[in-house]
Write an enzyme that holds these catalytic residues in place. Structure first.
Site, PDB file in Angstrom:
ATOM      1  N   SER A 224      -8.148  -5.145   4.729  1.00  0.00           N
ATOM      2  CA  SER A 224      -8.988  -4.960   3.665  1.00  0.00           C
ATOM      3  C   SER A 224      -9.115  -6.090   2.706  1.00  0.00           C
ATOM      4  O   SER A 224      -8.740  -6.074   1.664  1.00  0.00           O
ATOM      5  CB  SER A 224      -7.614  -3.999   2.498  1.00  0.00           C
ATOM      6  OG  SER A 224      -7.505  -2.727   3.400  1.00  0.00           O
TER       7      SER A 224
ATOM      8  N   TRP B  78       3.024   7.958  -2.264  1.00  0.00           N
ATOM      9  CA  TRP B  78       4.435   8.084  -2.764  1.00  0.00           C
ATOM     10  C   TRP B  78       4.660   8.908  -4.060  1.00  0.00           C
ATOM     11  O   TRP B  78       5.328   9.838  -4.242  1.00  0.00           O
ATOM     12  CB  TRP B  78       5.330   6.692  -3.301  1.00  0.00           C
ATOM     13  CG  TRP B  78       6.685   6.472  -3.726  1.00  0.00           C
ATOM     14  CD1 TRP B  78       7.436   6.269  -2.496  1.00  0.00           C
ATOM     15  CD2 TRP B  78       7.271   6.859  -4.660  1.00  0.00           C
ATOM     16  NE1 TRP B  78       8.760   6.338  -3.297  1.00  0.00           N
ATOM     17  CE2 TRP B  78       8.665   6.675  -4.418  1.00  0.00           C
ATOM     18  CE3 TRP B  78       6.558   7.052  -6.082  1.00  0.00           C
ATOM     19  CZ2 TRP B  78       9.466   7.088  -5.709  1.00  0.00           C
ATOM     20  CZ3 TRP B  78       7.505   7.261  -7.261  1.00  0.00           C
ATOM     21  CH2 TRP B  78       8.726   7.320  -6.773  1.00  0.00           C
TER      22      TRP B  78
ATOM     23  N   ARG C 108       1.863  -5.094   6.363  1.00  0.00           N
ATOM     24  CA  ARG C 108       1.112  -4.018   5.580  1.00  0.00           C
ATOM     25  C   ARG C 108       1.993  -2.826   5.505  1.00  0.00           C
ATOM     26  O   ARG C 108       2.640  -2.380   6.519  1.00  0.00           O
ATOM     27  CB  ARG C 108      -0.135  -3.920   6.250  1.00  0.00           C
ATOM     28  CG  ARG C 108      -0.861  -2.583   5.423  1.00  0.00           C
ATOM     29  CD  ARG C 108      -2.261  -2.491   5.559  1.00  0.00           C
ATOM     30  NE  ARG C 108      -3.062  -1.485   4.567  1.00  0.00           N
ATOM     31  CZ  ARG C 108      -4.204  -1.552   4.142  1.00  0.00           C
ATOM     32  NH1 ARG C 108      -4.893  -2.730   4.305  1.00  0.00           N
ATOM     33  NH2 ARG C 108      -4.604  -0.732   3.131  1.00  0.00           N
TER      34      ARG C 108
ATOM     35  N   GLU D  29     -12.021  -4.728  -5.322  1.00  0.00           N
ATOM     36  CA  GLU D  29     -12.560  -3.227  -5.193  1.00  0.00           C
ATOM     37  C   GLU D  29     -11.668  -2.158  -6.043  1.00  0.00           C
ATOM     38  O   GLU D  29     -12.418  -1.294  -6.667  1.00  0.00           O
ATOM     39  CB  GLU D  29     -12.498  -2.844  -3.836  1.00  0.00           C
ATOM     40  CG  GLU D  29     -13.473  -3.473  -2.743  1.00  0.00           C
ATOM     41  CD  GLU D  29     -12.857  -4.944  -2.522  1.00  0.00           C
ATOM     42  OE1 GLU D  29     -11.746  -5.253  -2.737  1.00  0.00           O
ATOM     43  OE2 GLU D  29     -13.923  -5.705  -2.173  1.00  0.00           O
TER      44      GLU D  29
ATOM     45  N   ASP E 114       0.823  -1.350  -0.222  1.00  0.00           N
ATOM     46  CA  ASP E 114      -0.007  -0.053  -0.079  1.00  0.00           C
ATOM     47  C   ASP E 114       0.879   1.305   0.045  1.00  0.00           C
ATOM     48  O   ASP E 114       1.795   1.037   0.584  1.00  0.00           O
ATOM     49  CB  ASP E 114      -1.132  -0.001   1.275  1.00  0.00           C
ATOM     50  CG  ASP E 114      -2.088   1.026   1.182  1.00  0.00           C
ATOM     51  OD1 ASP E 114      -2.489   1.495   0.165  1.00  0.00           O
ATOM     52  OD2 ASP E 114      -2.679   1.302   2.093  1.00  0.00           O
TER      53      ASP E 114
ATOM     54  N   TRP F 232     -11.269  -2.468  -9.299  1.00  0.00           N
ATOM     55  CA  TRP F 232     -11.972  -2.381 -10.354  1.00  0.00           C
ATOM     56  C   TRP F 232     -12.658  -1.167 -10.681  1.00  0.00           C
ATOM     57  O   TRP F 232     -12.957  -0.617 -11.763  1.00  0.00           O
ATOM     58  CB  TRP F 232     -12.828  -3.643 -11.043  1.00  0.00           C
ATOM     59  CG  TRP F 232     -12.085  -4.972 -11.254  1.00  0.00           C
ATOM     60  CD1 TRP F 232     -12.018  -5.975 -10.283  1.00  0.00           C
ATOM     61  CD2 TRP F 232     -11.176  -5.325 -12.296  1.00  0.00           C
ATOM     62  NE1 TRP F 232     -11.362  -7.275 -10.931  1.00  0.00           N
ATOM     63  CE2 TRP F 232     -10.841  -6.468 -12.032  1.00  0.00           C
ATOM     64  CE3 TRP F 232     -10.748  -4.539 -13.460  1.00  0.00           C
ATOM     65  CZ2 TRP F 232      -9.855  -7.050 -13.091  1.00  0.00           C
ATOM     66  CZ3 TRP F 232      -9.720  -5.263 -14.334  1.00  0.00           C
ATOM     67  CH2 TRP F 232      -9.407  -6.419 -13.954  1.00  0.00           C
TER      68      TRP F 232
ATOM     69  N   HIS G 155       2.824   3.265  -8.905  1.00  0.00           N
ATOM     70  CA  HIS G 155       2.753   1.784  -9.159  1.00  0.00           C
ATOM     71  C   HIS G 155       4.092   1.298  -9.792  1.00  0.00           C
ATOM     72  O   HIS G 155       4.467   0.089  -9.517  1.00  0.00           O
ATOM     73  CB  HIS G 155       1.615   1.576  -9.992  1.00  0.00           C
ATOM     74  CG  HIS G 155       0.065   2.086  -9.395  1.00  0.00           C
ATOM     75  ND1 HIS G 155      -0.139   1.508  -8.021  1.00  0.00           N
ATOM     76  CD2 HIS G 155      -0.814   2.584  -9.919  1.00  0.00           C
ATOM     77  CE1 HIS G 155      -1.208   2.006  -7.807  1.00  0.00           C
ATOM     78  NE2 HIS G 155      -1.744   2.773  -8.723  1.00  0.00           N
TER      79      HIS G 155
ATOM     80  N   LEU H  47      10.980 -20.831  -4.096  1.00  0.00           N
ATOM     81  CA  LEU H  47      10.073 -19.376  -3.554  1.00  0.00           C
ATOM     82  C   LEU H  47       8.829 -19.727  -4.438  1.00  0.00           C
ATOM     83  O   LEU H  47       8.836 -19.604  -5.511  1.00  0.00           O
ATOM     84  CB  LEU H  47      10.851 -18.109  -3.825  1.00  0.00           C
ATOM     85  CG  LEU H  47       9.689 -17.121  -3.398  1.00  0.00           C
ATOM     86  CD1 LEU H  47       9.436 -17.129  -1.855  1.00  0.00           C
ATOM     87  CD2 LEU H  47      10.493 -15.802  -3.794  1.00  0.00           C
TER      88      LEU H  47
HETATM   89  C1  FPP Z   1      -1.783   0.336  -3.308  1.00  0.00           C
HETATM   90  O1  FPP Z   1      -1.387   1.331  -3.354  1.00  0.00           O
HETATM   91  C2  FPP Z   1      -1.251  -0.597  -4.346  1.00  0.00           C
HETATM   92  C3  FPP Z   1      -1.956  -1.187  -5.562  1.00  0.00           C
HETATM   93  C4  FPP Z   1      -3.441  -1.039  -5.323  1.00  0.00           C
HETATM   94  C5  FPP Z   1      -1.256  -1.642  -6.761  1.00  0.00           C
HETATM   95  C6  FPP Z   1      -0.207  -2.574  -6.295  1.00  0.00           C
HETATM   96  C7  FPP Z   1       0.600  -2.806  -7.570  1.00  0.00           C
HETATM   97  C8  FPP Z   1       2.023  -2.867  -7.600  1.00  0.00           C
HETATM   98  C9  FPP Z   1       2.672  -2.824  -6.640  1.00  0.00           C
HETATM   99  C10 FPP Z   1       2.873  -2.802  -9.053  1.00  0.00           C
HETATM  100  C11 FPP Z   1       2.403  -4.084  -9.903  1.00  0.00           C
HETATM  101  C12 FPP Z   1       2.569  -5.280  -9.143  1.00  0.00           C
HETATM  102  C13 FPP Z   1       2.939  -6.370  -9.924  1.00  0.00           C
HETATM  103  C14 FPP Z   1       3.121  -7.719  -9.128  1.00  0.00           C
HETATM  104  C15 FPP Z   1       2.826  -6.189 -11.496  1.00  0.00           C
HETATM  105  P1  FPP Z   1      -2.334   2.584  -3.657  1.00  0.00           P
HETATM  106  O2  FPP Z   1      -2.615   3.155  -4.897  1.00  0.00           O
HETATM  107  O3  FPP Z   1      -3.688   2.114  -2.897  1.00  0.00           O
HETATM  108  O4  FPP Z   1      -1.917   3.896  -2.712  1.00  0.00           O
HETATM  109  P2  FPP Z   1      -2.432   5.094  -1.782  1.00  0.00           P
HETATM  110  O5  FPP Z   1      -3.130   4.106  -0.652  1.00  0.00           O
HETATM  111  O6  FPP Z   1      -1.275   5.640  -1.412  1.00  0.00           O
HETATM  112  O7  FPP Z   1      -3.397   5.708  -2.833  1.00  0.00           O
END
Ligand code: FPP
Length: 249
Positions: free
Chosen positions: A203, A32, A195, A74, A27, A76, A44, A138
């Site tokens: 979540s 970031w 987390r 969610e 998260d 989506w 991302h 792994l």
């Molecule tokens: C949560 O941060 C993160 C996600 C919803 C996406 C996680 C995806 C990746 C780490 C990259 C792709 C991974 C792979 C395996 C290809 P957020 O967007 O909810 O952050 P925020 O809470 O700061 O808004």
């Protein structure tokens, strides 16, 4: 953490009890990016690099199962552009990492409702799973289009259907039989749930499987996560006294 202090920590962690299964709620990608005035997809993308570092660190430690929550059911409902960027990153991740993962002995699996994935992502996922199927060092499990309540409801529906057809005695449904219907059938439950970004929530992630997991919440945002943070989470785990509902011996 300097290289030598990191190596000393690695040796000390390996002399203690390692979690067999670490699950991570990644998260903080959006925050970031916002902190740097960048669009969310850049967070991302950095998050994808953090996935790479975390896989390397899990291999280094010798943790046999690592499960990452990449995209929830969610999610989506996020703006189409962000969903598109995440699906694109998934394809990019597979393209870039598949050879290294295979060579390093990683077996990658994706779990969740993959019917909802766009065809290109579905085929990326199939390629990733097929090409890494021989990995034994792994197990890397990535939750995509995943929701735990949905997983549990689907399992209940399947068992109910078997019972209705007379192929299963309802008296035989216990927690072991139930777990066989989950995506995670055959995997050990997570011992440690991490987390990032400081949120104290689970979540809708692996609600059944984390029944006895130790929880480690770090303020670090996912794109900044890596070896040092995984080692710190495992060090925290090793300080916990696990009782599984029993008493201290
Ligand atoms: C949560 O941060 C993160 C996600 C919803 C996406 C996680 C995806 C990746 C780490 C990259 C792709 C991974 C792979 C395996 C290809 P957020 O967007 O909810 O952050 P925020 O809470 O700061 O808004």
């Amino acid at each position: 953490m300097s290289e030598s202090s990191g190596d000393a920590l690695l040796a000390s962690l390996q002399s203690g009890e390692l979690p067999r299964h670490v699950a991570v709620i990644m998260d903080g990608n959006g925050r970031w990016a916002a902190d740097r005035g960048l669009p969310r997809w850049r967070g991302h993308r950095e998050g994808m690099r953090a996935v790479r570092r975390t896989v390397e660190a899990a291999l280094e430690l010798g943790i046999p199962y690592l499960t990452l929550y990449a995209f929830s059911l969610e999610n989506w409902s996020r703006p189409e552009q962000e969903v598109g960027a995440l699906m694109h990153l998934l394809n990019e991740f597979v393209e870039r990492e598949i050879d290294d993962l295979r060579q390093q002995g990683v077996r990658a699996r994706v779990f969740g409702d993959r019917e909802r994935l766009p065809p290109t992502s579905r085929s990326s996922v199939e390629t990733l799973e097929a090409d890494t199927a021989e990995g034994t060092r792994l197990n890397l499990n990535v939750a995509i289009s995943y929701g735990s309540r949905d997983e549990i409801a689907t399992a209940a529906r399947r068992l109910a259907a078997l019972a209705a057809e007379g192929r299963l005695d309802p008296a035989d449904i216990d927690s072991v039989r139930f777990a066989e219907e989950l995506y995670t059938a055959g995997w050990p439950d997570p011992d440690l749930l991490v987390r990032t970004s400081g949120e104290m929530r689970v979540s809708n992630f692996m609600l059944w499987q984390i029944a006895y997991a130790e929880i480690h919440v770090t303020p670090v945002l996912w794109p900044d996560f890596g070896r040092e943070e995984l080692f710190a989470a495992v060090a925290d785990f090793q300080k916990r006294e696990r009782r599984f509902g029993g008493v201290t011996s």
